[in-house]
Design a protein around this motif. Structure first.
Motif: not given
Length: 301
Positions: A116, A118, A147, A234
């Motif tokens: 995960l 950004v 995310t 996240r």
């Protein structure tokens, strides 16, 4: 009108054929493959769960939405997938199943590592390249808004654990799938199989034991949700976000800005059926960050 002789002849012709049909369709008790008894015995010896930060497995029996579940609710830091050749296009590799194969132009000898990240990270997979089930899973609780799913191609496997097929040898009655600690080559759990590798396919649910899906059963054991730390920021593990103080004295038990409470809550009910509106979830997270409590679906969990 047919004669009596004709009717008798008709019965004599039809009845033996009917008996044959009945016999073929199940007049006798169907035989159950003995491997199912073997798997039932092995089930009693499985651990409650196997905690790991990273896992490697074949894309032949992975469902795409499980990627997000493993990286969030089950708290893995990284999921590594070994591609398999697509059954639809030999020039592509299958990474997982959704409604259909999820394919990418990846070499079969490489390892695809998911994490995960950004939105905006150079490793993020564009939305249009994600299967629909996986794209929906990233937009909903407990995944933080903003995310993406990160994909990195590695020439070597770096996962701590792996689910592998082991061919029959020694006193083994069948081939078997094994969940292995790769650091010391220790088998944490195993289940027998009579299916050839080309007939791998995913089960329907990671929570449901299925004698026909030993590889999925082993994947269902992987769970690090009781770890004290989440793998990243996240997603909202245990439905909380960090803050300096809790504004509600009924929850915190104390008042005043000096209270060193380090949690604020995003309270949300997980639906038994259906999904939240994707617009509701970011709004609830923003409320939790600014006021202390986020409201989702017009009610608190």
């Amino acid at each position: 009108m047919p004669s009596k002789i004709n009717r008798v002849s008709f019965k004599q012709c039809v009845m033996p054929a009917a008996c044959i049909v009945l016999a073929l369709s199940g007049c006798s008790t169907p035989k159950i493959h003995p491997i199912y008894d073997q798997i039932d015995k092995e089930k009693t010896g499985l651990p409650a769960n196997v905690s790991t930060e990273s896992l490697s497995l074949s894309g032949g029996f992975l469902r795409a939405p499980w990627i997000v579940e493993l990286l969030s609710d089950r708290n893995l830091k990284m999921l590594e997938v070994t591609p398999v050749r697509s059954t639809y296009d030999p020039q592509l590799a299958a990474l997982a199943w959704d409604e259909h194969e999820w394919t990418m132009p990846v070499a079969l000898f490489k390892f695809v590592q998911f994490r995960l990240s950004v939105n905006g990270n150079v490793t993020c997979i564009p939305d249009e390249k994600l299967p629909s089930g996986l794209r929906r899973a990233i937009e909903r609780p407990p995944i933080a808004p903003g995310t993406c799913l990160s994909m990195v191609i590695s020439p070597v496997s770096t996962a701590r654990h792996a689910i592998r097929l082991r061919k029959r040898e020694g006193d083994m009655a069948y081939d078997r799938w094994e969940l292995v600690d790769t650091a010391n080559n220790r088998t944490e759990a195993f289940m027998s199989t009579s299916e050839p590798p080309l007939q791998q396919r995913p089960g329907r649910d990671l929570w449901q034991f299925d004698n026909r899906m030993p590889h999925t059963n082993l994947l269902g054991l992987v769970d690090r949700s009781d770890a004290t730390q989440a793998p990243s920021e996240r997603f909202y593990m245990k439905r909380v976000v960090a803050a300096s103080a809790h504004p509600d004295p009924q929850i915190s038990g104390k008042t005043g800005p000096e209270v060193p409470v380090l949690m604020r809550r995003v309270l949300y009910p997980k639906p038994k059926t259906g999904f939240f509106d994707s617009k509701d979830w970011p709004k609830a997270v923003t409320e939790a960050r600014t006021t202390g409590v986020g409201l989702l679906s017009a009610r608190l969990a």
